[in-house]
Every structure is written in structure tokens, then in C-alpha cells.
Design a protein around this motif. Structure first.
Motif, PDB file in Angstrom:
ATOM      1  N   GLU A   1       0.730  -1.276  -0.077  1.00  0.00           N
ATOM      2  CA  GLU A   1       0.055  -0.076  -0.173  1.00  0.00           C
ATOM      3  C   GLU A   1       0.792   1.276  -0.145  1.00  0.00           C
ATOM      4  O   GLU A   1       0.467   2.455  -0.315  1.00  0.00           O
ATOM      5  N   ARG A   2       2.055   1.315   0.444  1.00  0.00           N
ATOM      6  CA  ARG A   2       2.970   2.304   0.419  1.00  0.00           C
ATOM      7  C   ARG A   2       3.617   2.373  -0.988  1.00  0.00           C
ATOM      8  O   ARG A   2       3.844   3.594  -1.303  1.00  0.00           O
ATOM      9  N   LEU A   3       3.928   1.453  -1.631  1.00  0.00           N
ATOM     10  CA  LEU A   3       4.664   1.650  -2.991  1.00  0.00           C
ATOM     11  C   LEU A   3       3.939   1.588  -4.057  1.00  0.00           C
ATOM     12  O   LEU A   3       4.005   0.779  -5.117  1.00  0.00           O
ATOM     13  N   THR A   4       2.946   2.494  -4.001  1.00  0.00           N
ATOM     14  CA  THR A   4       1.928   2.674  -5.080  1.00  0.00           C
ATOM     15  C   THR A   4       2.269   4.098  -5.859  1.00  0.00           C
ATOM     16  O   THR A   4       3.084   4.800  -5.332  1.00  0.00           O
ATOM     17  N   THR A   5       1.238   4.705  -6.235  1.00  0.00           N
ATOM     18  CA  THR A   5       1.368   6.029  -6.959  1.00  0.00           C
ATOM     19  C   THR A   5       1.532   7.245  -5.983  1.00  0.00           C
ATOM     20  O   THR A   5       1.090   7.040  -4.940  1.00  0.00           O
ATOM     21  N   TRP A   6       2.620   7.969  -6.294  1.00  0.00           N
ATOM     22  CA  TRP A   6       2.836   8.893  -5.192  1.00  0.00           C
ATOM     23  C   TRP A   6       1.914   9.834  -4.787  1.00  0.00           C
ATOM     24  O   TRP A   6       1.230  10.551  -5.720  1.00  0.00           O
ATOM     25  N   ASN A   7       1.584  10.251  -3.524  1.00  0.00           N
ATOM     26  CA  ASN A   7       0.632  11.095  -2.978  1.00  0.00           C
ATOM     27  C   ASN A   7       1.202  11.695  -1.702  1.00  0.00           C
ATOM     28  O   ASN A   7       0.970  10.963  -0.649  1.00  0.00           O
ATOM     29  N   ALA A   8       1.906  12.707  -1.654  1.00  0.00           N
ATOM     30  CA  ALA A   8       2.437  13.361  -0.441  1.00  0.00           C
ATOM     31  C   ALA A   8       1.537  13.570   0.477  1.00  0.00           C
ATOM     32  O   ALA A   8       2.010  13.084   1.536  1.00  0.00           O
TER      33      ALA A   8
ATOM     34  N   PHE B   1       0.829  10.107   2.121  1.00  0.00           N
ATOM     35  CA  PHE B   1       1.955   9.482   2.889  1.00  0.00           C
ATOM     36  C   PHE B   1       2.111  10.129   4.272  1.00  0.00           C
ATOM     37  O   PHE B   1       2.372   9.466   4.872  1.00  0.00           O
ATOM     38  N   ALA B   2       1.942  11.414   4.182  1.00  0.00           N
ATOM     39  CA  ALA B   2       2.355  12.122   5.457  1.00  0.00           C
ATOM     40  C   ALA B   2       1.083  11.547   6.493  1.00  0.00           C
ATOM     41  O   ALA B   2       1.495  11.398   7.420  1.00  0.00           O
ATOM     42  N   ASP B   3      -0.056  11.473   5.975  1.00  0.00           N
ATOM     43  CA  ASP B   3      -1.141  11.056   6.726  1.00  0.00           C
ATOM     44  C   ASP B   3      -0.765   9.565   7.065  1.00  0.00           C
ATOM     45  O   ASP B   3      -1.115   9.394   8.433  1.00  0.00           O
ATOM     46  N   TRP B   4      -0.295   8.681   6.550  1.00  0.00           N
ATOM     47  CA  TRP B   4       0.185   7.344   7.049  1.00  0.00           C
ATOM     48  C   TRP B   4       1.501   7.599   8.188  1.00  0.00           C
ATOM     49  O   TRP B   4       1.171   6.822   8.857  1.00  0.00           O
ATOM     50  N   LEU B   5       2.261   8.262   7.779  1.00  0.00           N
ATOM     51  CA  LEU B   5       3.317   8.490   8.787  1.00  0.00           C
ATOM     52  C   LEU B   5       2.708   9.172  10.125  1.00  0.00           C
ATOM     53  O   LEU B   5       3.182   8.687  11.286  1.00  0.00           O
TER      54      LEU B   5
END
Length: 191
Positions: free
Chosen positions: A124-131, A134-138
């Protein structure tokens, strides 16, 4: 005494490290955070070359190169401290745990499974980039308190006893995402 972590805990830390290493790449095809000058984990980047050189382990090799670039950026930042051996960061847990993580990667490579098969949260992390995503996940969970230092963002509390929780909090401290690697870190009481 060296604490030996079980495989599932090592995998949790590796998932965070690989996801951040991927996100920090400067890929031409799929530019992300541009924290390090690599483009290994993309279809037309280093992965294409590695597929020719090591077809069975190319996906692991691409992630390893991105992780090494992240580790070096992290090391460059931590060297700005007067006593860098006292710092703990997402790519610097200390010799014993860092070696266990390397051994776990080697074990995964020998298993014949791909990174996305071996590390269940990685796909789920190595998909299309969406900053923003990604920030929400972190940032999920309680945001740690940080202070800005020449090295980067120092978490003001001491590191948790659980290395997985330490890794999670260090990853959370990457947010807000910035133009350069913010090097979140803890300062341990002793080296």
C-alpha cells in the motif's frame, strides 16, 4: 545484552524504512520527496537495470539501494552532532539492531518472496505517489514533540523501550514533510 527481535518486529521496522526510502527518492519518472538523489524503485529507473543484473532479487535490491541512500543521508545529518553515537534515528538503531535488520533482508531474499509479499503493509506504500496520503500514513497516532537542532528534528521524550514504537515515532516526526530530509532522532542517555 543484545535484544533479539522476532521477525514480525523486524518486518515492521523494515516496512517503515523501505517506505521512507522509496518516498525520499528523486525519480525522474515518478518524483517524490527528492531527499536523496536516487531513482531505484521505479519501473524505468534503477529497477530496470537491477532486473537485468539480478532478476530473482531485483525488487529487494532496488529497495536496498534506496534504503542505503536514506541511511547515508541520515548519517550525513547525524554527523553534525558533537556526539553522533548517542543518536537513534529511523536508519540508525545501533549496531546490534541494524545487523538484525540486514540479516532479515537477507532471509527474505533467500525465501524467494518479493518485498510486497514478505512485508504485508508495504504494497500500500509503494503505489502511486501522493504526498498528502503518505504524510497521513506517517502521522497516524500521537504526534511526538520535537525541537529543531542542526542535526534535524529531535524528539524531546526518551526513546521507547520497544524498537517498533521507536521507529513509528521517528517516522511520525517526518511530518510535516519538508524540502530536505528532516532527520528525526532521539538522543540516548548513553552511547
Amino acid at each position: 545484552m543484545v535484544l533479539m527481535l522476532p521477525p514480525n518486529q523486524l518486518d515492521t521496522i523494515l516496512t517503515l524504512q523501505f517506505a521512507v526510502a522509496w518516498a525520499g527518492e528523486s525519480g525522474d519518472d515518478d518524483p517524490r520527496l527528492k531527499w536523496w538523489d536516487t531513482d531505484m524503485v521505479s519501473k524505468y529507473g534503477g529497477h530496470a537495470l537491477l532486473k537485468e543484473l539480478a532478476p530473482r532479487t531485483a525488487e529487494w535490491a532496488a529497495l536496498e539501494v534506496a534504503r542505503e541512500a536514506a541511511r547515508r543521508a541520515d548519517e550525513t545529518a547525524t554527523r553534525r552532532d558533537a556526539d553522533p553515537d548517542r543518536l537513534i534515528s529511523l536508519f540508525r538503531f545501533g549496531f546490534a539492531l541494524d545487523e538484525q535488520l540486514q540479516d532479515r533482508i537477507a532471509s527474505h531474499k533467500l525465501s524467494g518472496r518479493t518485498p510486497t509479499q514478505a512485508l504485508e503493509k508495504l504494497p500500500e506504500r509503494l503505489t502511486t505517489w501522493n504526498a498528502d496520503a503518505f504524510a497521513d500514513w506517517l502521522a497516524s497516532g500521537d504526534k511526538p514533540k520535537v525541537v529543531k537542532e542542526p542535526v534535524g528534528r529531535r524528539l524531546t521524550s526518551g526513546p521507547p523501550q520497544d524498537p517498533c514504537e521507536t521507529a513509528r515515532r521517528l517516522a511520525q516526526a517526518l511530518v510535516p514533510l519538508t524540502a530536505s530530509y528532516p532527520c528525526p532522532h532521539y538522543r540516548s542517555a548513553s552511547a
